[in-house]
Scaffold this motif. Structure first.
Motif, PDB file in Angstrom:
ATOM      1  N   TYR A 174      -1.341  36.216 -11.226  1.00  0.00           N
ATOM      2  CA  TYR A 174      -2.682  36.427 -10.676  1.00  0.00           C
ATOM      3  C   TYR A 174      -3.642  36.642 -11.845  1.00  0.00           C
ATOM      4  O   TYR A 174      -3.332  37.376 -12.785  1.00  0.00           O
ATOM      5  N   LEU A 211     -11.784  37.311  -5.781  1.00  0.00           N
ATOM      6  CA  LEU A 211     -10.593  38.123  -5.536  1.00  0.00           C
ATOM      7  C   LEU A 211     -10.840  39.217  -4.498  1.00  0.00           C
ATOM      8  O   LEU A 211      -9.885  39.756  -3.929  1.00  0.00           O
ATOM      9  N   ARG A 236     -12.711  36.156   2.384  1.00  0.00           N
ATOM     10  CA  ARG A 236     -12.984  36.492   0.992  1.00  0.00           C
ATOM     11  C   ARG A 236     -14.497  36.554   0.786  1.00  0.00           C
ATOM     12  O   ARG A 236     -15.260  35.916   1.491  1.00  0.00           O
ATOM     13  N   ASN A 268       4.951  35.693  -9.670  1.00  0.00           N
ATOM     14  CA  ASN A 268       3.666  35.108  -9.268  1.00  0.00           C
ATOM     15  C   ASN A 268       2.558  35.604 -10.195  1.00  0.00           C
ATOM     16  O   ASN A 268       2.440  36.801 -10.440  1.00  0.00           O
ATOM     17  N   THR A 280     -11.064  33.854  -9.523  1.00  0.00           N
ATOM     18  CA  THR A 280      -9.957  33.082 -10.088  1.00  0.00           C
ATOM     19  C   THR A 280     -10.545  31.983 -10.962  1.00  0.00           C
ATOM     20  O   THR A 280     -11.762  31.771 -10.985  1.00  0.00           O
ATOM     21  N   PHE A 300      -6.982  43.571  -8.605  1.00  0.00           N
ATOM     22  CA  PHE A 300      -5.980  42.806  -7.862  1.00  0.00           C
ATOM     23  C   PHE A 300      -5.539  43.499  -6.569  1.00  0.00           C
ATOM     24  O   PHE A 300      -4.531  43.110  -5.973  1.00  0.00           O
ATOM     25  N   TRP A 308      -6.564  43.423  -3.557  1.00  0.00           N
ATOM     26  CA  TRP A 308      -6.482  42.612  -2.339  1.00  0.00           C
ATOM     27  C   TRP A 308      -5.296  41.650  -2.377  1.00  0.00           C
ATOM     28  O   TRP A 308      -4.915  41.091  -1.354  1.00  0.00           O
ATOM     29  N   GLU A 309      -4.708  41.440  -3.573  1.00  0.00           N
ATOM     30  CA  GLU A 309      -3.613  40.479  -3.724  1.00  0.00           C
ATOM     31  C   GLU A 309      -2.250  41.163  -3.814  1.00  0.00           C
ATOM     32  O   GLU A 309      -1.235  40.605  -3.375  1.00  0.00           O
ATOM     33  N   ARG A 350     -12.158  40.835  -0.933  1.00  0.00           N
ATOM     34  CA  ARG A 350     -12.423  40.520   0.456  1.00  0.00           C
ATOM     35  C   ARG A 350     -13.820  41.007   0.839  1.00  0.00           C
ATOM     36  O   ARG A 350     -14.393  41.869   0.176  1.00  0.00           O
TER      37      ARG A 350
END
Length: 446
Positions: free
Chosen positions: A252, A274, A409, A250, A268, A205, A207-208, A276
Motif C-alpha cells: 500500500y 486513501l 472514497r 500486499n 495512490t 492507511f 481505511w486499508e 473514505r
C-alpha cells in the motif's frame, strides 16, 4: 543660512583658531637660534635641530583631534533588549504573566487587542511564552498556540497590535524504514523514531489496514518524512510526503497532496484517495440506544412516528466530530431537536447532529470543516430523555440509514494533481536513503 550650517561654520572657525594658537605656542618655545635654523631650512638636506620641547606637528595633531571631538558628537548608547522565557503554569492569566511590566489598564488593553487573533482566556498550561523588553520597557508578548502558530502582541505608539504568525522551523527530510516484529509502535521505536510517527502512518492507511488485527511479523514500512528542528532541537514531525506499508505481501502506498479546499489528502500513485468520505461514527459512544426506523414509539410524545437517525448514548460533554469534509449550513436550536448542526458534504450528502449541549468555539454558517474536526458536544436539549447524540444523514434530500450507507472514497486527484503526483511517486522509488540540507520554512508549508 540654516541653523545647522551656522553651527558647522562656527566649528570650522574654532578649529582653525586652535591650530594657529598651537603653532604659535610651539614657535614661542624655541630659542632664537632654533628659530633661525628652522627659517633657513628650506632645502631637503637641512638638518633638524634637537629640542626637548614637544614638536609643533604633535601639538597640531592633538589640536586636530580635539577639534574633531568637538565637531563629532558622541553616539547614543545602544538599546538593551532582553527576552524572558517561560511556560504557562496552572491558573496563570494575562495579568499574572504581564503585571511585572504593564499596569492593570494596559493588560486589559492588550487582552482586548488579541480577541480577533486569539483570546488570552484560551492559554493552556505547559505552553511556552516569552516577553521581550527594550531598556526595561515592555515591547512584545508571544505565546505558542500550538506547534504551528504563535500569538504576537506588540506595543506601538497607537496601542497594542496582535496577530498570529507561523512558527519557523529548520526542516530536514529523511527516509525512515522498519520491519515489524510484533507491532508498528515497537518497530518504529526500534528504528530510532518516536511513536507519534506510527500513529501518523496508521492514520494514512487506516481505511486499508486494521493495525490491530491485520499486522503480521515481517510486515514493513517506509516513509519520507519532514523532521522539524528549532535551535538544533528536534520538535516533532512535519509532513509525511510519501509512505509505503507492506502487509501480508500486499503493498500500500500513499502520497501527500492538498485538495482544492486546502485539506491534506493521501492518494495512490494512480490518484485514488486513501480516505473514505465519512467516519464510521461522529463520536466515541457507549452504545446505540435507538436505531434508524420508520416507526418508533417516541419516548416523550408517546406516539408512533419515524426516527430517521441513530441515537448514540454517550455522557454529556462527549466531543462530536464532523464525519466528513463539508460546509456548515445550519447552527441553530429548535423545540424538538434542541441545539443542532447541519453539514453539507459532496455528492449530495448531508449530516445532522441533534440534542447538543453546546457548539464548538467559532462554529458558524458558511465555515468549512474537515473530517474529524470538533463541532459540538453531546447534550440532552430538545425532546430528549437523557444525554445522547441523534445523528442523521441525507442523500439528495432523502434520509438514509447512517449505519448502512455506502461509504465511498473521498474525491480522487484532479488532472492538475496527477501531474504533481508523478513527482511524489519518485520519493519512494529511490533505493538509497536521502536527506536534504536544512531548509528554513514557515509552519506547515504547502
Amino acid at each position: 543660512m540654516s541653523i545647522q550650517q551656522k553651527i558647522n561654520t562656527k566649528r570650522v572657525c574654532l578649529f582653525v583658531v586652535a591650530v594657529v594658537l598651537v603653532v604659535a605656542a610651539a614657535y614661542s618655545s624655541l630659542t632664537p637660534s632654533q628659530t633661525e635654523q628652522i627659517a633657513q631650512s628650506g632645502s631637503e638636506n637641512a638638518t633638524p635641530v634637537a629640542t626637548s620641547t614637544v614638536s609643533p606637528e604633535v601639538l597640531v595633531a592633538s589640536a586636530t583631534q580635539e577639534a574633531q571631538a568637538i565637531s563629532e558628537p558622541a553616539l547614543p548608547p545602544q538599546p538593551v533588549v532582553e527576552v524572558f522565557n517561560g511556560k504557562i503554569e496552572k491558573g496563570a492569566t494575562a495579568s499574572t504573566l504581564l503585571n511585572k511590566w504593564l499596569t492593570k489598564a494596559e493588560v486589559y488593553q492588550l487582552a482586548a487587542a488579541t480577541d480577533k487573533a486569539f483570546r488570552l482566556t484560551k492559554i493552556r498550561r505547559g505552553r511556552p511564552y516569552r516577553v521581550v523588553t527594550t531598556d526595561g520597557e515592555f515591547t512584545r508578548f508571544e505565546y505558542e498556540i500550538d506547534n504551528d502558530q504563535y500569538l504576537s502582541v506588540a506595543k506601538t505608539d497607537e496601542g497594542f497590535v496582535a496577530e498570529c504568525k507561523d512558527i519557523k522551523y529548520d526542516i530536514i527530510t529523511e527516509r525512515v524504514n522498519g520491519i515489524i516484529a510484533s507491532s508498528l509502535y515497537e518497530a518504529m521505536t526500534a528504528s530510532g523514531e518516536k511513536p507519534a510517527l506510527a500513529v501518523r502512518i496508521g492514520d494514512i492507511f487506516g481505511w486499508e489496514i486494521d493495525f490491530i488485527r491485520d499486522i503480521r511479523k515481517n510486515d514493513s514500512f517506509t516513509a519520507v518524512v519532514e523532521k522539524r528542528y528549532r535551535d538544533g532541537k528536534f520538535q516533532g514531525y512535519g509532513k509525511i510526503l510519501a509512505a509505503r506499508f507492506v502487509n501480508q505481501g500486499n503493498k500500500y502506498e500513499g502520497y501527500y497532496l492538498k485538495d482544492k479546499d486546502g485539506f491534506t489528502q493521501y492518494y495512490t500513485a494512480d490518484g485514488k484517495n486513501l480516505r473514505r468520505a465519512f467516519l464510521k461514527a461522529p463520536l466515541k459512544f457507549t452504545r446505540i440506544s435507538s436505531k434508524f426506523t420508520n416507526r418508533r414509539l417516541h419516548p416523550i410524545l408517546k406516539t408512533y412516528r419515524p426516527h430517521h437517525g441513530v441515537d448514540y448514548a454517550a455522557p454529556r460533554g462527549t466531543p462530536v466530530y464532523a464525519i466528513g469534509n463539508g460546509k456548515i449550513v445550519k447552527v441553530s436550536r429548535s423545540r424538538g431537536a434542541g441545539k443542532y448542526v447541519k453539514i453539507r458534504h459532496s455528492n449530495g450528502y448531508e449530516s445532522a447532529y441533534l440534542h447538543l449541549s453546546r457548539f464548538a468555539r467559532g462554529l458558524k454558517v458558511g465555515k468549512k470543516v474537515k473530517q474529524g474536526q470538533l463541532i459540538a458536544y453531546v447534550g440532552s436539549t430538545g425532546y430528549s430523555t437523557g444525554p445522547h447524540l441523534d445523528f442523521r444523514m441525507k442523500r439528495n434530500g432523502k434520509y438514509i440509514n447512517p449505519t448502512r450507507a455506502t461509504n465511498p472514497r473521498a474525491p480522487k486527484a484532479t488532472k492538475e494533481q496527477l501531474t504533481i503526483l508523478k513527482e511524489k511517486v519518485e520519493l519512494l522509488r529511490l533505493d538509497n536513503d536521502t536527506a536534504q540540507a536544512p531548509e528554513q520554512v514557515v509552519g506547515k508549508g504547502a
